[in-house]
Enzyme design. Sequence first.
Site, mmCIF file in Angstrom:
data_model
loop_
_atom_site.group_PDB
_atom_site.id
_atom_site.type_symbol
_atom_site.label_atom_id
_atom_site.label_comp_id
_atom_site.label_asym_id
_atom_site.label_seq_id
_atom_site.Cartn_x
_atom_site.Cartn_y
_atom_site.Cartn_z
ATOM 1 N N ILE A 50 27.238 20.401 73.008
ATOM 2 C CA ILE A 50 28.188 21.288 72.343
ATOM 3 C C ILE A 50 28.499 20.783 70.933
ATOM 4 O O ILE A 50 29.419 21.253 70.294
ATOM 5 C CB ILE A 50 29.504 21.387 73.160
ATOM 6 C CG1 ILE A 50 30.095 19.988 73.392
ATOM 7 C CG2 ILE A 50 29.253 22.083 74.500
ATOM 8 C CD1 ILE A 50 31.497 20.000 74.002
ATOM 9 N N HIS A 106 26.132 25.577 77.051
ATOM 10 C CA HIS A 106 27.531 25.205 77.289
ATOM 11 C C HIS A 106 28.423 25.550 76.097
ATOM 12 O O HIS A 106 29.552 25.068 76.011
ATOM 13 C CB HIS A 106 27.642 23.714 77.635
ATOM 14 C CG HIS A 106 27.031 23.371 78.957
ATOM 15 N ND1 HIS A 106 26.685 22.093 79.324
ATOM 16 C CD2 HIS A 106 26.688 24.158 80.010
ATOM 17 C CE1 HIS A 106 26.153 22.105 80.551
ATOM 18 N NE2 HIS A 106 26.140 23.348 80.975
#
Length: 250
Positions: A104, A120
């Site tokens: 991320i 994600h």
Amino acid sequence: MSSTNIETLAETIQTARHIVAFTGAGMSTDSGIPDFRSPGGKWTQVKPVMFQDFISDHESRYEYWRQKSEGFEEFGTAEPNAGHRMLATWEKERGLSGIVTQNIDGLHQAAGSKSVIEIHGTAREVQCLRCGFRDKADDYCKYFLREQKVPACPACNAGLLKHATISFGQPLEASVLKAATALVRTADLMLVMGTSLVVEPAASLPVTAKQYGAKLVIVNRDATQHDSFADLVIRDNIAKTLTAIEAMLS
Ligand SMILES: [Zn+2]
């Protein structure tokens, strides 16, 4: 590092037409971003806020923003490493079709990669759970650190503002997962790096790639769930391995 394995992978990369890279936390450890889920990692010390608690409880939202704002200071300064840069080069100059990542941190894009699917989500942005408003996360983290208050959505002023990541207990975005699966199906080489392939969908994407005819290569410091299933396994540092391959190719 076995030079035979490096040679084999270099040859495989040279002949591949549609390489898909699948990356996890191990990709970014050389950029100083710790693997939160590894033994001794952050999540063994700090309890992450579950999505349901974030939705239902103000105190949990405060704790979420506290953790995220602290984490943001940590990786706001992180830079892509040689591994990220190699993949960006391979997208331009070799047959890399795209990257699917569990990370991320946005470092693939920072290195110049264009085709990146973040399963994600990204901690570089915030998103309103009600109206879908999105913005860069910096100002909202700074606001929280300054005011010690959970920021409100500036667009609708009613929705809950959260990082544009998938929290524990939050379902993955179906459209993102679909795009990742579609990309993986086109691969003739699936290059898995820095993930132990334990959680879904990480566990099934390599299986899908193989079912659709790809060779599966895993580069990871530790053993993974799919080592016995892979065509080639290199247990070494990712940045070092990719740099050695590029030296061999150019
Ligand atoms: Zn909103």
